[in-house]
Scaffold this motif. Structure first.
Motif, PDB file in Angstrom:
ATOM      1  N   SER A 131      -4.833   2.203   8.177  1.00  0.00           N
ATOM      2  CA  SER A 131      -4.302   3.568   8.097  1.00  0.00           C
ATOM      3  C   SER A 131      -4.928   4.438   9.194  1.00  0.00           C
ATOM      4  O   SER A 131      -6.083   4.840   9.103  1.00  0.00           O
ATOM      5  N   ALA A 175       0.803  -1.224   0.000  1.00  0.00           N
ATOM      6  CA  ALA A 175       0.000   0.000   0.000  1.00  0.00           C
ATOM      7  C   ALA A 175       0.835   1.273   0.000  1.00  0.00           C
ATOM      8  O   ALA A 175       0.285   2.367   0.075  1.00  0.00           O
ATOM      9  N   GLN A 213     -10.621  -5.731  -2.126  1.00  0.00           N
ATOM     10  CA  GLN A 213     -11.444  -4.729  -1.436  1.00  0.00           C
ATOM     11  C   GLN A 213     -12.169  -3.828  -2.426  1.00  0.00           C
ATOM     12  O   GLN A 213     -13.199  -3.247  -2.110  1.00  0.00           O
ATOM     13  N   ALA A 266      -7.979  -7.460   5.329  1.00  0.00           N
ATOM     14  CA  ALA A 266      -8.162  -6.305   6.219  1.00  0.00           C
ATOM     15  C   ALA A 266      -8.345  -6.732   7.681  1.00  0.00           C
ATOM     16  O   ALA A 266      -7.678  -6.206   8.583  1.00  0.00           O
ATOM     17  N   THR A 308       2.281  -3.063   8.170  1.00  0.00           N
ATOM     18  CA  THR A 308       1.342  -2.959   7.042  1.00  0.00           C
ATOM     19  C   THR A 308       1.469  -1.659   6.257  1.00  0.00           C
ATOM     20  O   THR A 308       0.968  -1.558   5.150  1.00  0.00           O
ATOM     21  N   LYS A 309       2.085  -0.661   6.846  1.00  0.00           N
ATOM     22  CA  LYS A 309       2.157   0.695   6.259  1.00  0.00           C
ATOM     23  C   LYS A 309       0.764   1.219   5.889  1.00  0.00           C
ATOM     24  O   LYS A 309       0.577   1.938   4.915  1.00  0.00           O
ATOM     25  N   GLY A 310      -0.215   0.781   6.656  1.00  0.00           N
ATOM     26  CA  GLY A 310      -1.565   1.281   6.428  1.00  0.00           C
ATOM     27  C   GLY A 310      -2.440   0.366   5.594  1.00  0.00           C
ATOM     28  O   GLY A 310      -3.645   0.564   5.495  1.00  0.00           O
ATOM     29  N   GLY A 311      -1.841  -0.660   4.967  1.00  0.00           N
ATOM     30  CA  GLY A 311      -2.594  -1.542   4.085  1.00  0.00           C
ATOM     31  C   GLY A 311      -3.176  -2.740   4.804  1.00  0.00           C
ATOM     32  O   GLY A 311      -3.011  -2.849   6.017  1.00  0.00           O
ATOM     33  N   PRO A 312      -3.871  -3.608   4.120  1.00  0.00           N
ATOM     34  CA  PRO A 312      -4.159  -3.536   2.676  1.00  0.00           C
ATOM     35  C   PRO A 312      -5.141  -2.404   2.362  1.00  0.00           C
ATOM     36  O   PRO A 312      -6.059  -2.175   3.160  1.00  0.00           O
ATOM     37  N   GLY A 313      -4.963  -1.760   1.236  1.00  0.00           N
ATOM     38  CA  GLY A 313      -5.750  -0.556   0.951  1.00  0.00           C
ATOM     39  C   GLY A 313      -5.450   0.474   2.016  1.00  0.00           C
ATOM     40  O   GLY A 313      -4.297   0.866   2.202  1.00  0.00           O
ATOM     41  N   THR A 314      -6.483   0.877   2.735  1.00  0.00           N
ATOM     42  CA  THR A 314      -6.283   1.804   3.852  1.00  0.00           C
ATOM     43  C   THR A 314      -6.832   1.175   5.142  1.00  0.00           C
ATOM     44  O   THR A 314      -7.184   1.880   6.069  1.00  0.00           O
ATOM     45  N   ALA A 315      -6.855  -0.153   5.175  1.00  0.00           N
ATOM     46  CA  ALA A 315      -7.508  -0.868   6.288  1.00  0.00           C
ATOM     47  C   ALA A 315      -6.843  -0.613   7.646  1.00  0.00           C
ATOM     48  O   ALA A 315      -7.505  -0.709   8.676  1.00  0.00           O
ATOM     49  N   GLN A 317      -2.233   2.662  -2.538  1.00  0.00           N
ATOM     50  CA  GLN A 317      -3.328   2.224  -1.661  1.00  0.00           C
ATOM     51  C   GLN A 317      -4.446   1.589  -2.476  1.00  0.00           C
ATOM     52  O   GLN A 317      -5.040   0.590  -2.072  1.00  0.00           O
ATOM     53  N   TYR A 365       3.575   1.269  10.901  1.00  0.00           N
ATOM     54  CA  TYR A 365       4.524   1.735   9.887  1.00  0.00           C
ATOM     55  C   TYR A 365       5.503   0.630   9.493  1.00  0.00           C
ATOM     56  O   TYR A 365       5.923   0.543   8.340  1.00  0.00           O
ATOM     57  N   SER A 402       0.778  -8.470  -0.583  1.00  0.00           N
ATOM     58  CA  SER A 402       1.181  -7.392   0.342  1.00  0.00           C
ATOM     59  C   SER A 402       2.675  -7.117   0.242  1.00  0.00           C
ATOM     60  O   SER A 402       3.249  -6.446   1.099  1.00  0.00           O
ATOM     61  N   ASN A 430      -2.027 -15.157   3.986  1.00  0.00           N
ATOM     62  CA  ASN A 430      -1.272 -13.908   3.971  1.00  0.00           C
ATOM     63  C   ASN A 430      -2.010 -12.934   4.900  1.00  0.00           C
ATOM     64  O   ASN A 430      -3.022 -12.345   4.522  1.00  0.00           O
ATOM     65  N   SER A 484      -3.323  -1.845  -3.753  1.00  0.00           N
ATOM     66  CA  SER A 484      -3.433  -2.801  -2.644  1.00  0.00           C
ATOM     67  C   SER A 484      -4.890  -3.211  -2.433  1.00  0.00           C
ATOM     68  O   SER A 484      -5.193  -4.395  -2.223  1.00  0.00           O
ATOM     69  N   ALA A 485      -5.787  -2.231  -2.517  1.00  0.00           N
ATOM     70  CA  ALA A 485      -7.214  -2.535  -2.330  1.00  0.00           C
ATOM     71  C   ALA A 485      -7.742  -3.419  -3.458  1.00  0.00           C
ATOM     72  O   ALA A 485      -8.563  -4.304  -3.239  1.00  0.00           O
ATOM     73  N   THR A 540      -6.261  -7.126  -3.252  1.00  0.00           N
ATOM     74  CA  THR A 540      -6.785  -7.910  -2.123  1.00  0.00           C
ATOM     75  C   THR A 540      -8.311  -8.031  -2.175  1.00  0.00           C
ATOM     76  O   THR A 540      -8.928  -8.515  -1.236  1.00  0.00           O
ATOM     77  N   PHE A 588      -1.340 -10.063   5.900  1.00  0.00           N
ATOM     78  CA  PHE A 588      -1.319  -8.640   5.547  1.00  0.00           C
ATOM     79  C   PHE A 588      -2.143  -8.334   4.291  1.00  0.00           C
ATOM     80  O   PHE A 588      -2.188  -7.192   3.851  1.00  0.00           O
ATOM     81  N   ALA A 589      -2.751  -9.356   3.711  1.00  0.00           N
ATOM     82  CA  ALA A 589      -3.562  -9.123   2.512  1.00  0.00           C
ATOM     83  C   ALA A 589      -5.054  -9.191   2.824  1.00  0.00           C
ATOM     84  O   ALA A 589      -5.879  -9.122   1.925  1.00  0.00           O
TER      85      ALA A 589
END
Lengths: 426, 308
Positions: free
Chosen positions: B265, A192, A400, B173, B256-263, A391, B253, A245, B168, A394-395, A398, B170-171
């Motif tokens: 964040s 992301a 989303q 949410a 996941t650095k905020g991921g997956p997506g923004t889940a 981001q 940080y 990821s 996985n 990534s969404a 996965t 981290f993939a």
């Protein structure tokens, strides 16, 4: 404290401040040392190896301050903004150059470059010179040139009778064949925070662009952008179990430790992946040019990335700093860079040198990429754009978001960033 | 000190002089007290009030590290950075972390505290071992757990693969949020445990014994005796953890650095990115101010409970 005491103290303080100001402003001639801000990287190792020779030649010690990648640009900017001569030189990711230059943290180098025979700027391809510039001014010089190349495992390709992909359809076919044979078909980056670098590289090599070169309008709503994203997501199906990821570090680890058949990666990773003490793939990898496909209206090109080096605007020894850069990055020191495990600056004389090509076979592909490659758009908002697109990648990968929703959200996010910054007002 | 009275009113003059001396002494003492407190005030001013005031000022200017003149722009930063789906979304993620983190850490912390309080053999060693995670640097902890959860090369993936499971973390949410909560709980459950153990030692054994004699089982003892008596300690502990989890940054940080997506964040993460990656100090400050204001009820609760 009585009045007299206070007056003396105040006068002393004023004098002290004046002296420190004067000291910061003047260039005190030949310095005993220079300080360079670097990140722990093969390029920094190359400079460190050369610094010892430079000290014995000139008596000037080069001190290196190593910081994490994320802090590099911030430190350079803060040093300049506070007008503290903390660093004389800095290693900079060329992608961040616009941000740093906008903050007036680096000095223009054109006057230094002009007429410096030792540095011989004419030995660099024009595309690479452009890469070290912002708004037509050279604020840096190439330190390492690390275009995205196609990496592949020679043993796996030989076993399956595969050849390096010329087009993205070939790459997809190779990924399928590798997976069918029980290997990993593609080592991708889909996290992301930075996956957009890889998607945008794929986009440029497929005839698409992030922004309209004339108007800066985001082009993620175009057919080619969607086609390429679909292809990028398709490639993830042939990746490792953690590909959805994966950061670039995860991808490099997988490529080093597992049977990953192919991936797109910056050439600067060569020494890491070929390090026999830590990589199972050492000696089993080769590189080729990025696959190219004509899916969009623009010329398909590979993407240029790499480090550049600049001189801090707060340095009080700018001439001495240039003298070091000019010497260290000269053609004469290319061999020393290579021996230190660092990617050398991609001079024409370096990438065409048979001896160097023997040591670093990727130089041939890197040399070609420097002549016909293209960097991502050189705008200060790029890091913000990269996060927004990453981001959404990534969404999408996965599950989303659907492809259409993800691309629409990415286009919307990039549009907002550019409108807010005033770079696009369409 | 005495004074001769000139007009035969010596006692009153003496009293007046004595009063005067007393008030002078009081005043001097008062000045002395103030002088002792001044360094603390100055310290608080420099490290607390000035930066807070500066942050408020930044939040209403167009200050950026790369451009911008620092001119006053009103609430524009709040409009662009705070009243947005991005900020609201990250606020929701932050609240999820707070809720899950508090529940997990309280339940585990209480169970561990109850076990330690019984002072079984080896409890001192167990207590020391349990405290170790709290002493580690969050960044290091995040990196280690990140590698452990790596699906291709991590130990957790390797163990799961023995059972034919490939996940996985981290993939997904929900799983990614779970991993972050797990890491944070692994680090800070010992803090909750420590606080609760300290609280439990303050509960008289006679009360427990009396309840036991009345036939109360473990759950009844916990529900009607221990938890009510621990209420002040529990509240302060949860408030402290709540504030800490709201500021959660390092673990996310480094994993996941905020991921997956923004889940995953959080507000801290986007505030950091805005300030130190995009160098927009004005919008970064606006986010920080908004979060601070939203946390005011928690701060007031803490102040009231600790009577600071």
């Amino acid at each position: 404290m009585n009045k007299r005491g206070m007056s003396i103290a105040a006068a002393g303080l004023v004098a002290l401040l004046s002296m420190s100001g004067a000291a910061a402003a003047q260039d005190s001639g030949k310095p005993s040392s220079l300080t360079m801000l670097v990140m722990d990287s093969p390029s920094a190792n190359g400079l460190m190896a050369l610094a010892k020779t430079y000290q014995s030649k000139t008596g000037i010690e080069i001190k290196f301050v190593t910081v994490p990648y994320e802090q590099l640009a911030t430190k350079v900017i803060l040093a300049a903004k506070s007008n503290q001569a903390t660093y004389d030189l800095a290693q900079v990711d060329a992608g961040y150059l616009p941000q740093i230059v906008t903050a007036k943290a680096l000095v223009p180098l054109d006057d230094f470059i002009k007429g410096d025979k030792q540095y011989n700027y004419g030995d660099f391809p024009e595309g690479l010179k452009e890469y070290a510039k912002y708004d037509g001014v050279s604020y840096s010089v190439p330190l390492s040139t690390e275009p995205y190349l196609q990496w592949y495992r020679t043993d796996l390709y030989q076993k399956l009778n595969l050849t390096p992909a010329k087009t993205w359809d070939d790459a997809l076919a190779n990924a399928k064949a590798l997976k069918a044979a029980g290997d990993v078909g593609y080592g991708g980056v889909y996290d992301a925070s930075a996956s957009a670098y890889f998607y945008l590289s794929l986009l440029q090599s497929s005839g698409g662009r992030l922004l309209d070169p004339k108007t800066n309008k985001p082009l993620l709503d175009t057919a080619v952008a969607k086609t390429v994203m679909q292809r990028y997501l398709e490639l993830a199906k042939y990746g490792t179990s953690g590909v959805e990821s994966a950061t670039v570090y995860d991808a490099v680890n997988s490529f080093s430790q597992l049977n990953v058949g192919q991936m797109i990666l910056a050439s600067g990773w060569w020494s890491t992946i070929n390090d026999k003490s830590s990589s199972k793939s050492a000696g089993l990898v080769a590189t080729a040019n990025t696959p190219l496909s004509k899916d969009g209206p623009y010329e398909p090109v590979s993407s240029l990335f790499g480090w550049v080096a600049g001189i801090s605007s707060s340095s009080t020894h700018q001439q001495a700093a240039w003298d070091f850069l000019s010497w260290a990055l000269s053609a004469d020191n290319a061999a020393a860079f290579i021996d230190a495990g660092a990617p050398p600056p991609a001079r024409i004389s370096t990438t065409s040198n048979p001896e160097f090509l023997k040591k670093l076979p990727y130089l041939a592909a890197a040399g070609q990429a420097t002549t016909d490659g293209l960097p991502l758009p050189r705008i200060p908002e790029l890091s913000q754009i990269i996060t927004a697109i990453s981001q959404n990648i990534s969404a999408m990968v996965t599950g989303q978001k659907s492809l259409d929703d993800g691309m629409a959200a990415a286009q919307d996010a990039v549009l907002n960033i550019l409108v807010q910054s005033g770079r696009y007002n369409g | 000190m005495t004074t001769v009275a000139p007009f035969g009113t010596g006692d009153r003059v003496d009293d007046a002089v004595t009063d005067l001396s007393a008030s002078t002494v009081r005043r001097r003492k008062s000045i002395g007290d103030v002088l002792f407190v001044i360094p603390t005030w100055l310290f608080m001013l420099v490290v607390g009030v000035v930066p807070a005031a500066l942050a408020v000022w930044l939040s209403v200017t167009d200050q950026s590290l790369t451009s911008g003149s620092g001119r006053f722009i009103g609430i524009q930063n709040f409009v662009l950075a705070v009243f947005t789906p991005r900020f609201v979304g990250s606020l929701g993620v932050t609240l999820v972390f707070v809720m899950l983190g508090l529940i997990v850490q309280f339940v585990l912390g209480y169970l561990l505290a109850a076990a330690l309080h019984r002072q079984l053999r080896g409890f001192q060693v167990a207590r020391t071992v349990l405290l170790i995670p709290m002493l580690l640097t969050p960044v290091v902890v995040g990196l280690v757990w990140n590698f452990m959860f790596n699906p291709d090369l991590g130990i957790i993936g390797a163990i799961l693969s023995l059972f034919g499971v490939s996940v996985n973390f981290f993939a997904n949410a929900s799983l990614a949020i779970g991993v972050i909560v797990l890491i944070d709980s692994w680090m800070f459950t010992p803090f909750v445990m420590l606080m609760l153990v300290a609280g439990m030692t303050g509960i008289s054994d006679e009360v427990r014994q009396a309840a036991s004699l009345d036939g109360a089982n473990w759950w009844q003892l916990t529900r009607y005796i221990v938890l009510p008596m621990l209420k002040p300690v529990i509240t302060v502990t949860l408030v402290v953890r709540c504030v800490d989890i709201v500021r959660l940054f390092d673990t996310i940080y480094t994993t996941t650095k905020g991921g997956p997506g923004t889940a995953t964040s959080t507000v801290s993460l986007i505030s950091y990115a805005t300030t130190f990656q995009y160098y927009d100090f004005g919008q970064g400050a606006a986010m920080a101010i908004a979060l601070t204001v939203l946390m005011f009820p928690v701060y007031f609760l803490y102040i009231r409970l600790t009577k600071v």
